[in-house]
Design a protein around this motif. Structure first.
Motif, PDB file in Angstrom:
ATOM      1  N   TYR A 276       1.420  -6.429  -8.902  1.00 16.26           N
ATOM      2  CA  TYR A 276       1.078  -7.705  -8.690  1.00 16.26           C
ATOM      3  C   TYR A 276       2.099  -8.926  -8.226  1.00 16.26           C
ATOM      4  O   TYR A 276       1.821 -10.016  -8.198  1.00 16.26           O
ATOM      5  CB  TYR A 276       0.231  -8.265  -9.963  1.00 16.26           C
ATOM      6  N   CYS A 277       3.235  -8.317  -8.251  1.00 15.96           N
ATOM      7  CA  CYS A 277       4.415  -9.228  -7.930  1.00 15.96           C
ATOM      8  C   CYS A 277       5.156  -8.942  -6.875  1.00 15.96           C
ATOM      9  O   CYS A 277       5.572  -7.657  -6.776  1.00 15.96           O
ATOM     10  CB  CYS A 277       5.180  -9.018  -9.284  1.00 15.96           C
ATOM     11  N   PRO A 278       5.607  -9.844  -6.023  1.00 15.38           N
ATOM     12  CA  PRO A 278       6.384  -9.584  -4.764  1.00 15.38           C
ATOM     13  C   PRO A 278       7.671  -9.160  -5.113  1.00 15.38           C
ATOM     14  O   PRO A 278       8.548  -8.869  -4.192  1.00 15.38           O
ATOM     15  CB  PRO A 278       6.341 -10.919  -3.976  1.00 15.38           C
ATOM     16  N   TYR A 279       8.195  -9.550  -6.480  1.00 16.20           N
ATOM     17  CA  TYR A 279       9.465  -9.244  -6.458  1.00 16.20           C
ATOM     18  C   TYR A 279       9.709  -7.758  -6.846  1.00 16.20           C
ATOM     19  O   TYR A 279      11.031  -7.104  -7.032  1.00 16.20           O
ATOM     20  CB  TYR A 279      10.047  -9.800  -7.815  1.00 16.20           C
ATOM     21  N   HIS A 280       8.822  -6.804  -6.880  1.00 12.55           N
ATOM     22  CA  HIS A 280       8.880  -5.435  -7.064  1.00 12.55           C
ATOM     23  C   HIS A 280       9.936  -4.569  -6.088  1.00 12.55           C
ATOM     24  O   HIS A 280      10.063  -5.074  -5.083  1.00 12.55           O
ATOM     25  CB  HIS A 280       7.656  -4.687  -7.039  1.00 12.55           C
ATOM     26  N   PHE A 281      10.518  -3.718  -6.565  1.00 18.85           N
ATOM     27  CA  PHE A 281      11.745  -3.218  -5.935  1.00 18.85           C
ATOM     28  C   PHE A 281      11.372  -2.633  -4.710  1.00 18.85           C
ATOM     29  O   PHE A 281      12.392  -2.512  -3.832  1.00 18.85           O
ATOM     30  CB  PHE A 281      12.309  -2.078  -6.944  1.00 18.85           C
ATOM     31  N   LYS A 282      10.082  -2.155  -4.313  1.00 21.10           N
ATOM     32  CA  LYS A 282       9.916  -1.565  -3.190  1.00 21.10           C
ATOM     33  C   LYS A 282       9.626  -2.549  -2.122  1.00 21.10           C
ATOM     34  O   LYS A 282       9.475  -2.316  -0.619  1.00 21.10           O
ATOM     35  CB  LYS A 282       8.631  -0.718  -3.143  1.00 21.10           C
ATOM     36  N   ASN A 283       9.429  -3.852  -2.513  1.00 23.95           N
ATOM     37  CA  ASN A 283       9.425  -5.001  -1.345  1.00 23.95           C
ATOM     38  C   ASN A 283      10.656  -5.118  -0.686  1.00 23.95           C
ATOM     39  O   ASN A 283      11.630  -5.975  -1.118  1.00 23.95           O
ATOM     40  CB  ASN A 283       8.911  -6.211  -1.900  1.00 23.95           C
ATOM     41  N   LYS A 284      10.673  -4.605   0.686  1.00 21.89           N
ATOM     42  CA  LYS A 284      12.029  -4.805   1.498  1.00 21.89           C
ATOM     43  C   LYS A 284      11.986  -5.798   2.333  1.00 21.89           C
ATOM     44  O   LYS A 284      13.133  -6.114   2.816  1.00 21.89           O
ATOM     45  CB  LYS A 284      12.189  -3.439   2.126  1.00 21.89           C
ATOM     46  N   HIS A 285      11.085  -6.706   2.409  1.00 22.05           N
ATOM     47  CA  HIS A 285      10.981  -7.908   3.151  1.00 22.05           C
ATOM     48  C   HIS A 285      11.287  -9.288   2.678  1.00 22.05           C
ATOM     49  O   HIS A 285      11.696 -10.214   3.334  1.00 22.05           O
ATOM     50  CB  HIS A 285       9.988  -7.666   4.395  1.00 22.05           C
ATOM     51  N   ILE A 286      10.897  -9.120   1.524  1.00 25.48           N
ATOM     52  CA  ILE A 286      11.164 -10.538   0.824  1.00 25.48           C
ATOM     53  C   ILE A 286      12.759 -10.802   0.741  1.00 25.48           C
ATOM     54  O   ILE A 286      13.561  -9.958   0.376  1.00 25.48           O
ATOM     55  CB  ILE A 286      10.449 -10.673  -0.549  1.00 25.48           C
ATOM     56  N   ALA A 287      13.134 -12.077   0.843  1.00 26.73           N
ATOM     57  CA  ALA A 287      14.488 -12.356   0.685  1.00 26.73           C
ATOM     58  C   ALA A 287      14.855 -12.217  -0.712  1.00 26.73           C
ATOM     59  O   ALA A 287      14.428 -12.964  -1.452  1.00 26.73           O
ATOM     60  CB  ALA A 287      14.716 -13.938   1.363  1.00 26.73           C
ATOM     61  N   ARG A 288      15.988 -11.515  -0.883  1.00 28.39           N
ATOM     62  CA  ARG A 288      16.614 -11.330  -2.043  1.00 28.39           C
ATOM     63  C   ARG A 288      17.631 -12.300  -2.325  1.00 28.39           C
ATOM     64  O   ARG A 288      18.705 -12.389  -1.515  1.00 28.39           O
ATOM     65  CB  ARG A 288      17.011  -9.953  -2.294  1.00 28.39           C
ATOM     66  N   LYS A 289      17.683 -12.954  -3.423  1.00 28.50           N
ATOM     67  CA  LYS A 289      18.749 -13.965  -3.842  1.00 28.50           C
ATOM     68  C   LYS A 289      19.019 -14.258  -5.289  1.00 28.50           C
ATOM     69  O   LYS A 289      18.248 -13.871  -6.039  1.00 28.50           O
ATOM     70  CB  LYS A 289      18.079 -15.417  -3.302  1.00 28.50           C
TER      71      LYS A 289
END
Length: 472
Positions: free
Chosen positions: A102-115
């Motif tokens: 339910y959270c876009p921070y999950h580790f499989k999300n490769k297109h969210i900008a990580r900061k």
């Protein structure tokens, strides 16, 4: 077997007890004699059990539902008056090793900008927040032992408390980070945090494990027992909540109150705050794919019954909710709201482009802090930036004794007015200041102690003259 004083998660959040409570509530939702008895009991302001509260939540008698809302308003006014505490979230990092669905921070999300913010970037964020007028922050990070280690969080807290910009200062840092050890909670306490916040998301163990398929958060017991470890580590103000919409609301509502009962049974004091977020759209998360959504009408009832069940506990609502929804629940029980919030990493000091979006969820109330303050003033409420109880050591059972004795008004009312005065002098537009000054004069009349009222009036004059940070 259900045991509120047990230290094992599956005993103080007992599945069969929740199911039995749900069945009992269904059977008695039209039992007027019982419903009226529960409302009468609630009027004594000692709260209700999880099962009793669930019966009220299920009530189908329109006149009794209206009595319930009236009682929630009465309790809110008695203990919290017109005060609404203001805060803002500050996201330090969105790196995460968990697989939460339910959270876009999950580790499989490769297109969210990580900061991950550097200490200098944190400084810029805090100055931006101070320039808005904020005094209280809630730190947020994903769970990542490399990019969001406890040492990094502790260094960040030290940086935040050390920043003085014009008349700005962050006076209370609350922390919302992953479940950790007793020793690490001790270190957070020593760093001077206010409240330790951790949302359960859902108390349904099977659903919990499905929603957290991988990563440290998959461990239901470790997560659910975190508040016990936090209190063992000396943190006596803890804040909890569920994410309504992930699982069935009746189950999570009951589990939430059982958790509060557990803390009361073991430590003698329940949660300092309860948050009531609902699932929202975010980067690769579609909220409509979750089948247990909670309607606005039901959401208002949930807030009202929580206020009745745990009358002394603060309630928080964030900018996940719209202006209209927030206005509806403010009078029913909510005592803290965020304003001018950004849910992205580094979102206060500069605007993000679409390509670098790092937000955890979509914000529904996009107004600035001043617009929220002005709105609250129009509603006759006091936007409070007070952090006095935390800094005077009135936390945990000491704070609850103040609330239960009815003496909270003689501390919180003048403290709220003085911090509002600071905001008006340092940050507000002429129109907001005009409304705020008028409200301060009216609310001073409600301070019951003549001695305290006179001291507050003197402090308010000194704030006009440039002095800051008075508190009772």
């Amino acid at each position: 077997m259900y045991n509120s004083a047990s230290r094992q998660a599956e005993e103080f959040i007992d599945h069969q007890e929740i199911l039995a409570s749900m069945e009992y509530a269904r059977e008695n939702k039209n039992n007027r004699k019982l419903l009226e008895a529960l409302l009468k009991k609630a009027e004594e302001l000692r709260g209700l059990s999880h099962r009793e509260a669930l019966v009220l939540l299920e009530c189908e008698e329109p006149d009794l539902v209206e009595r319930m809302f009236h009682l929630a308003r009465k309790i809110k006014q008695k203990f919290y008056g017109n005060r609404i505490v203001m805060f803002a979230p500050l996201y330090l990092s969105n790196y995460c090793v968990n697989g939460c669905t339910y959270c876009p921070y999950h580790f499989k999300n490769k297109h969210i900008a990580r900061k991950k913010l550097t200490q200098e970037e944190i400084r810029r964020e805090v100055i931006a927040l101070q320039d808005m007028g904020h005094k209280r922050l809630a730190l947020e990070t994903g769970e990542d032992p490399v990019n969001a280690s406890l040492d990094y969080v502790l260094e960040s807290i030290e940086t935040i408390y050390g920043i003085r910009h014009k008349n700005g200062a962050i006076r209370r840092v609350n922390v919302n980070i992953a479940a950790t050890t007793v020793e690490n909670y001790r270190r957070l306490k020593e760093a001077g945090i206010g409240t330790y916040i951790l949302f359960q998301e859902t108390y349904h163990k099977e659903h919990y494990e499905e929603l957290h398929p991988t990563g440290p958060k998959h461990d239901y017991a470790w997560h659910t027992e975190a508040m016990d470890r936090a209190m063992e580590g000396g943190i006596d103000d803890v804040g909890m909540g569920v994410l309504f919409g992930l699982s069935h609301y009746r189950y999570d509502f009951t589990g939430l109150l059982m958790h509060a009962e557990h803390l009361e049974a073991v430590f003698g004091v329940g949660p300092h705050t309860i948050s009531v977020p609902r699932i929202r759209n975010a980067d690769d998360i579609d909220a409509s794919s979750f089948e247990d959504a909670v309607s606005d009408e039901l959401f208002a009832r949930i807030v009202a019954v929580i206020r009745i069940a745990v009358p002394y506990t603060g309630m928080i609502i964030s900018t996940r909710e719209s202006r209209a929804t927030r206005e509806k629940v403010l009078e029913l029980g909510v005592s803290q709201i965020s304003g001018g919030s950004r849910t992205s990493v580094g979102g206060y000091a500069r605007e993000e482009s679409l390509e670098e979006n790092s937000a955890q969820f979509e914000v529904s109330d996009t107004r600035t802090l001043e617009q929220v303050v002005s709105w609250l003033l129009d509603l006759g409420m006091i936007p409070s930036f007070c952090t006095a109880c935390y800094r005077e050591g009135r936390t945990g059972d000491r704070f609850m004794k103040l609330v239960k004795s009815g003496q909270i008004a003689n501390c919180c009312q003048p403290n709220a007015l003085m911090t509002l005065k600071e905001y008006l002098v340092d940050y507000a537009s002429w129109d907001t200041r005009r409304k705020g000054e008028a409200l301060i004069q009216e609310e001073l009349k409600r301070v019951t102690s003549e001695k305290i009222r006179q001291r507050a009036e003197a402090y308010l004059k000194e704030i006009e003259d440039g002095k800051r940070d008075f508190r009772f």
